[in-house]
Write a protein that holds these residues in place. Structure first.
Motif, PDB file in Angstrom:
ATOM      1  N   GLU A 238       0.720  -1.516   0.012  1.00  8.78           N
ATOM      2  CA  GLU A 238      -0.033   0.048  -0.186  1.00  8.78           C
ATOM      3  C   GLU A 238       0.856   0.857   0.093  1.00  8.78           C
ATOM      4  O   GLU A 238       1.575   1.189   0.414  1.00  8.78           O
ATOM      5  N   ASP A 239       0.248   2.896  -0.833  1.00 12.50           N
ATOM      6  CA  ASP A 239       0.953   3.679  -0.929  1.00 12.50           C
ATOM      7  C   ASP A 239       1.659   4.096   0.529  1.00 12.50           C
ATOM      8  O   ASP A 239       2.523   4.628   1.014  1.00 12.50           O
ATOM      9  N   GLU A 240       0.794   3.946   1.338  1.00 10.83           N
ATOM     10  CA  GLU A 240       1.282   4.323   3.144  1.00 10.83           C
ATOM     11  C   GLU A 240       2.615   3.780   3.923  1.00 10.83           C
ATOM     12  O   GLU A 240       2.409   4.237   4.465  1.00 10.83           O
ATOM     13  N   ASP A 241       2.559   2.326   2.790  1.00  5.63           N
ATOM     14  CA  ASP A 241       3.609   1.518   3.417  1.00  5.63           C
ATOM     15  C   ASP A 241       5.115   1.695   2.898  1.00  5.63           C
ATOM     16  O   ASP A 241       5.562   1.421   3.187  1.00  5.63           O
ATOM     17  N   LYS A 242       4.557   2.554   1.842  1.00  4.86           N
ATOM     18  CA  LYS A 242       5.756   2.468   0.974  1.00  4.86           C
ATOM     19  C   LYS A 242       7.101   3.691   1.692  1.00  4.86           C
ATOM     20  O   LYS A 242       6.417   4.987   2.958  1.00  4.86           O
ATOM     21  N   VAL A 243       8.247   3.293   1.764  1.00  6.27           N
ATOM     22  CA  VAL A 243       9.298   4.308   2.287  1.00  6.27           C
ATOM     23  C   VAL A 243       9.671   5.330   1.579  1.00  6.27           C
ATOM     24  O   VAL A 243      10.090   5.312   0.461  1.00  6.27           O
ATOM     25  N   ILE A 244       9.800   6.702   1.678  1.00  6.75           N
ATOM     26  CA  ILE A 244       9.830   8.112   1.410  1.00  6.75           C
ATOM     27  C   ILE A 244      11.157   8.191   2.094  1.00  6.75           C
ATOM     28  O   ILE A 244      11.569   8.518   3.253  1.00  6.75           O
ATOM     29  N   VAL A 245      12.349   8.499   1.193  1.00  7.79           N
ATOM     30  CA  VAL A 245      13.929   8.021   1.857  1.00  7.79           C
ATOM     31  C   VAL A 245      14.580   9.829   0.918  1.00  7.79           C
ATOM     32  O   VAL A 245      14.587  10.121   0.006  1.00  7.79           O
ATOM     33  N   LEU A 246      15.120   9.991   1.943  1.00 12.93           N
ATOM     34  CA  LEU A 246      15.956  10.925   0.979  1.00 12.93           C
ATOM     35  C   LEU A 246      17.547  10.525   0.871  1.00 12.93           C
ATOM     36  O   LEU A 246      17.874   9.345   1.124  1.00 12.93           O
TER      37      LEU A 246
END
Length: 914
Positions: A448-456
Motif C-alpha cells: 500500500e502507498d502508506e507503507d512505502k518508504v520515502i527516503v532522502l
C-alpha cells in the motif's frame, strides 16, 4: 646502476602533449585541474589553486607561467617544475624525467649511493650567528627600513632578537657587467617548530627602498614550508596567519598576555603556497583549536578554504572586522594595545566552527548500501528536523530543462524534437551544506502507498512528503548562497550579537512596550524559532492588551522575522490544528480568546486549548487525531507560538507561557516618531540571514542547552533554558542579564495564584535592585506596578479582578507595605516636580534580604541612587531627581501612570531628552 640521459632528448619528449600530461599528473596528481589545453595548479612547487598554468599544446607546450607574484617561480619549463616540486637538482630532474618517459639512455654508469640535495638540507640547517649579526647591522643603519617596520607597529627589538630580521646588502654591478643593481630588502630566517632560526630566508620588499625586488610584497626560494612564532611545545591552540608580517604583528600584540602561553602562530613562507606538511592530517590533529586567520578578502577566503580541505577536523574561522581593514596588521594599527588585544580575544572566543566534524555514527545510509534484513521504523518529520546532529530544511524550486519529445511531420513520419519542460520539485538542504532530493523507495507491487518508504538521498527516512510551498520562508538564492559558503568554509552569517542587535532595533521601531527588557525576550524568541528542534521544551508567548495596544502589529512583525512565520487570524479549530502540524514554524494565533482568563475555567475549550497545553513540549506535542473516516493520524504540534488576546490566560496555559504586556502608546512616544511599524525591507533580509544562522548554530545551541537542562527539573526552568541558551550564544553580558531579568519577572507573573501582596513584594524588590536602599516613594511603587502585567494597574477598575483592586488605592498600598514588613514607621510627604508625594522608610531587613538573594543568584544590581540630599524625601525621590528622562526605566509609562509628575518635569529637561 643509474641511467644518464641527453637533455636534448628529454626536451624533445617534453613538447608532446601526452608526455606533458604524464609528467604533470605524476608531479601534482589530483591538485592539477584540467582547463582546456592546459593544467592549473596553485604553485609550481605544488598545491591546489589556479594561479600557475601549464600549457599542453601550442607554441608554449611544456612551459608554465605563475600569475601569483608570490609564487615559487614565475615561469619555466617542466625541468624547472620537477626541480621545485621534488626539491632536486637539474641533473636529478633529467634523470627522473628520462626514467618516467622511457627515454633511451646516453650511457649507464655505476654510482655511489646518491646524496640528498645539498642545497635543501643546508637550507633548513640552523643559521649562523655571524650571518644574523651582519644582516642586523645593515638594518640598524637603514632609516627607511626601520620606518617601514615602525609604522606597522613592529618592535625592532622583538624582530631582531626573536625573529632574526635583518637587511640584505645592495649589490652594485660593475660597469662591464650586463646586470642591474638589486638588494635592500628585509630578510627573515624561517623559524622552525622548535623555535630555531634556519638558513632559509624570507625576503620582504620595502616600498621605495628595495632595489629590483623579485616581488613587490615578498618572496622566498624553494618549496613552501611553515614558519612559526616560537616553540610549539606546551601550546594548545594554533593560529594560521596569511603571511609572516601578520604573524609578527599578532605576536607583537599578544606577547605580554596569557594568549602567548597557549597559542602559537604559523604562516606559509610563500603566502598562498601550501607547505607539504599541511597536507598531512597529522599536522593538524594534535591541537585543541585551529584558527584560520587569513585576510578577509577573496584571496584570504580561498586560502582558508584550501587549508580547511586538507584535514578532517574542526577549524575556527576568525578574520579582521571588514570595517577596520583586510589583515591583522591593519586591525591592530587601528586600535591601542589594550583595546586591540581585548577585541582580538573576543573574536577568538566568538569564532565560528567550519568543517565541523559530524557524529561518527550516522545510522542513515543510502538504500543501495543497506543490507537485506528487518530495520526499525525511524521515520522523521523532515520539516525543520534536527536529526543525527544535522538540521534539514525542505524547499521547492522550479526546474527548466530540455527534453526529447516525439513529433509527427506533415507526411506522417515521426521525429524526436527538443522542447523546454518546466516543473516543481522538492529538495532538502542539510545544515552541513549538502543538498538532497527525496524519492519513494521501490517496493513490491502489492504494498500500500502508506507503507512505502520515502527516503532522502542520504538514506534518512521521511514520515511524509513535505509541502514547503505554503510554509517555506527561506528563498532559493539565500539557500544557494548558504550552501556555497559552507562548502567553501566561509561563515554564512554575521556574529550572533550583531544579528540580535538588528532584531532589537527593529522591534523598538515596530511598537512600544512598557517593559523595556521585553524587547530582548522577543528577540531571543525570534532566534530560538530557528533552532527550536534542538530543545525538548520551549515557552509560548502571549501578547496581552486592550484594543489599540499594538499587540497585533507586534505579532505580525514577529512572524515577519521568524522561522516559517505565519499569522492565523480565523478559521475552524480543525483548520487550526492542521496548520500547526504542517507549518513546522512559528505560528501567530491572533485574537485568540479561547485560552481562558484569570479566575475562569481552566480548560474545556476544545481542540485549540488542548493543543496549546501540549505544544510546548517535544514529547507531549505529538498527538493522534481521529479523521472523519475513522482513521487515526499522528500530528506534531510542538513549536513556537505567539498568541494575542485581551482576556489573558488560564492557570494551566500560564505555566507554559511568557506574557508580554501591550498598552496604548503614550502621547510622548507618538510625538517622537520612532514607531514606524512593519517594514519588510528590514525583516526579509534579516530572516534570510537568520535561516543561515539557525542551520549553522543548531548543534552548538543543542550542546549549550543540554548543559543547562542537566541540572534543571521544574517546568519553569526547562522552558527558560532555550531563551537563556540563545542569549549565551550572543556572548554579550548585558544582553544575557537583560534576558535573565525578564525571565525572572515573567516567570513570577505566570502563577494564577498571585495575590496583590505577592505583586507588591515583587515591585518593591525590583525597586531595591534598581538602586533604592533607604526610602521609597509611592510614585515609584505605582510606576513599578505598571511594569507588571498581572498587576493590571493600567486597566480600568471595572476590568480588574476584585482581589487586585487594592493595588490601585494609594492608602491601601501604604498599609500593605507595613503589614508585609517592607517599610518601617517613618513616613512623610514632600514635593516632587511640583506635586506632593508620600514616601516611606524601608525596613533594613527587607532590603538586606533582597540584596543577599540577588548575590546568591548572581544577578547584577544597580548602584544606589545618588540623591540630591541626605533627607529621607530626597532619598525616596532619587529615582526621578537623580536621573534624566532618557535614563529613567519608567520613561515609557511615566505619562500614563504619573501624568502630573511627568508634566511638572522642567521643560528644558523634557525637551532635551524627548
Amino acid at each position: 646502476m643509474s641511467r644518464r640521459y641527453d637533455i636534448r632528448v628529454i626536451r624533445d619528449l617534453l613538447i608532446q602533449p601526452r608526455n606533458i600530461e604524464r609528467v604533470i599528473q605524476d608531479l601534482y596528481g589530483a591538485d592539477a585541474v584540467r582547463d582546456k589545453g592546459a593544467y592549473l595548479v596553485g604553485d609550481v612547487a605544488g598545491g591546489i589553486g589556479r594561479s600557475c598554468r601549464f600549457e599542453t599544446v601550442g607554441q608554449f607546450a611544456g612551459r608554465f607561467k605563475d600569475f601569483n607574484p608570490a609564487g615559487s617561480k614565475s615561469h619555466g619549463d617542466l625541468i624547472d617544475a620537477v626541480q621545485f616540486a621534488r626539491g632536486c637538482s637539474t641533473a636529478d630532474a633529467i634523470q627522473f624525467l628520462g626514467d618516467l618517459l622511457g627515454a633511451e639512455p646516453r650511457l649507464s654508469v655505476v654510482e655511489a649511493k646518491p646524496k640528498p640535495p645539498a642545497r635543501l638540507a643546508d637550507d633548513l640547517a640552523p643559521i649562523s650567528k655571524d650571518t644574523l649579526r651582519k644582516h642586523r647591522a645593515r638594518l640598524t643603519k637603514a632609516p627607511q627600513a626601520l620606518k617601514y617596520l615602525e609604522v606597522r607597529g613592529l618592535s625592532l627589538e622583538i624582530l631582531i632578537d626573536r625573529f632574526g630580521v635583518g637587511l640584505a646588502g645592495l649589490y652594485q654591478p660593475k660597469p662591464t657587467e650586463d646586470a642591474e643593481a638589486r638588494g635592500n630588502w628585509l630578510t627573515a630566517p624561517v623559524m622552525g617548530q622548535d623555535g630555531a632560526l634556519l638558513k632559509r630566508m624570507m625576503k620582504i620588499t620595502v616600498p621605495g627602498f628595495s632595489v629590483s625586488p623579485v616581488d613587490t610584497n615578498g618572496w622566498c626560494v624553494g618549496s613552501p614550508i611553515t614558519t612559526w612564532s616560537g616553540p610549539s611545545e606546551g601550546k594548545r591552540w594554533l593560529f594560521v596567519a596569511e603571511g609572516v608580517k601578520d604573524l609578527w604583528r599578532i605576536y607583537e600584540a599578544i606577547r605580554e598576555t596569557s594568549l602567548v602561553g597557549r597559542m602559537v602562530i604559523i604562516s606559509s613562507t610563500h603566502g598562498s603556497g601550501v607547505p607539504e606538511e599541511w597536507r598531512n592530517p597529522e599536522f593538524w590533529a594534535g591541537w585543541e583549536k585551529v584558527f584560520l586567520g587569513q585576510d578577509n578578502d577573496p584571496a584570504g577566503e580561498e586560502m582558508a578554504k584550501r587549508v580547511r580541505q586538507l584535514a578532517n577536523r574542526e577549524f575556527f574561522r576568525v578574520e579582521p572586522p571588514r570595517n577596520v581593514g583586510k589583515d591583522w596588521t591593519e586591525f591592530f594599527q587601528a586600535r591601542d594595545q589594550l583595546t586591540g588585544v581585548a577585541e582580538f580575544e573576543r573574536l577568538l572566543d566568538q569564532a565560528k566552527a567550519i568543517g565541523l566534524a559530524m557524529p561518527a555514527e550516522d545510522p542513515a545510509k543510502p538504500l543501495d548500501l543497506q543490507k537485506d534484513g528487518i530495520y526499525e521504523d525511524r521515520r522523521i518529520n523532515i520539516n525543520g528536523a534536527f536529526h543525527g546532529g544535522k538540521m534539514y530544511y525542505p524547499f521547492q524550486v522550479r526546474r527548466v530543462e530540455t527534453v526529447k519529445r516525439k513529433r509527427q511531420a506533415p507526411d506522417g513520419s515521426t521525429f524526436m524534437s527538443d522542447v523546454k519542460a518546466s516543473y516543481y520539485e522538492t529538495k532538502v538542504v542539510r545544515s552541513d551544506g549538502v543538498m538532497m532530493g527525496m524519492s519513494t523507495a521501490p517496493a513490491p507491487y502489492d504494498v500500500e502507498d502508506e507503507d512505502k518508504v520515502i527516503v532522502l538521498d542520504d538514506g534518512t527516512e521521511v514520515l511524509s512528503m513535505p509541502k514547503p510551498r505554503e510554509f517555506s520562508t527561506w528563498s532559493w538564492p539565500s539557500i544557494n548562497s548558504f550552501v556555497e559558503k559552507v562548502q567553501a568554509g566561509i561563515p554564512a552569517h554575521r556574529l550572533t550579537l550583531e544579528i540580535m542587535a538588528d532584531i532589537v532595533a527593529f522591534l523598538r521601531q515596530l511598537t512600544w512596550l512598557p517593559n523595556d527588557t521585553d524587547y530582548e525576550i522577543i528577540a531571543a524568541y525570534v532566534m530560538m524559532s530557528y533552532c527550536y528542534n534542538a530543545f525538548d521544551a520551549i515557552p509560548l508567548l502571549l501578547l496581552n492588551g486592550e484594543k489599540g495596544s499594538g499587540k497585533t502589529s507586534l505579532a505580525e512583525g514577529i512572524a515577519d522575522l521568524s522561522f516559517n512565520g505565519r499569522v492565523l487570524g480565523g478559521g475552524s479549530e480543525k483548520a487550526f490544528v492542521r496548520f500547526i502540524d504542517q507549518g513546522r514554524g512559528l505560528l501567530v494565533l491572533d485574537d485568540l480568546e479561547a485560552v481562558g482568563r484569570r479566575g475562569g475555567d481552566d480548560g474545556g475549550y476544545g481542540d485549540i486549548n488542548q493543543v496549546l497545553k501540549v505544544s510546548y513540549s517535544k514529547t507531549t506535542g505529538v498527538k493522534s487525531v481521529i479523521e472523519k473516516n475513522g482513521t487515526t493520524r499522528m500530528l506534531n504540534f510542538y513549536g513556537p507560538k505567539v498568541i494575542t488576546n485581551i482576556l489573558g490566560i488560564d492557570a494551566v496555559n500560564a505555566t507554559r507561557m511568557y506574557q508580554i504586556l501591550c498598552r496604548p502608546m503614550p502621547k510622548a512616544v507618538q510625538e517622537e516618531g520612532r514607531i514606524r511599524g512593519r517594514d519588510l525591507a528590514i525583516t526579509e533580509p534579516l530572516r534570510q540571514e537568520l535561516h543561515a544562522w539557525g542551520m549553522s548554530n543548531i548543534r552548538e545551541a543543542h550542546r549549550v542547552y543540554q548543559d543547562k537542562v542537566a541540572t534543571r527539573g521544574g517546568r519553569a526552568e526547562q522552558i527558560a533554558a532555550p531563551l537563556e541558551t540563545i542569549a549565551e550564544l550572543a556572548g554579550d553580558e548585558a544582553f544575557i542579564e537583560a534576558v535573565k531579568k525578564a525571565i525572572k519577572r515573567l516567570a513570577f507573573n505566570k502563577s494564577d495564584n498571585l495575590t496583590a501582596g505577592d505583586l507588591l513584594v515583587q515591585a518593591v524588590e525590583a525597586i531595591v535592585e534598581r538602586g533604592t536602599r533607604t526610602a521609597i516613594s509611592l510614585s515609584q511603587i505605582q510606576a513599578e506596578l505598571a511594569m507588571i502585567p498581572e498587576a493590571r494597574t493600567l486597566d480600568a477598575p471595572g476590568a480588574v479582578p476584585r482581589d487586585l483592586l487594592p493595588l490601585q488605592d494609594p492608602a491601601t498600598i501604604g498599609r500593605m507595605l507595613k503589614a508585609l514588613g517592607i517599610r518601617n514607621d517613618q513616613s512623610g510627604r514632600a514635593r516632587l516636580s511640583g506635586q506632593t508625594v508620600r514616601y516611606y522608610g524601608l525596613n533594613e531587613d527587607f532590603v538586606g534580604g533582597v540584596l543577599e538573594r540577588a548575590e546568591q543568584e548572581r544577578r547584577s544590581l544597580d548602584e544606589p541612587y545618588r540623591a540630591l540630599g541626605p533627607e529621607m524625601a530626597r532619598q525616596a525621590f532619587a529615582f526621578c531627581e537623580a536621573l534624566t528622562c532618557a535614563g529613567c526605566p519608567y520613561r515609557t509609562i511615566c505619562e500614563a501612570v504619573l501624568p502630573q509628575i511627568n508634566a511638572g518635569k522642567m521643560p528644558p529637561e523634557r525637551n532635551r531628552h524627548r
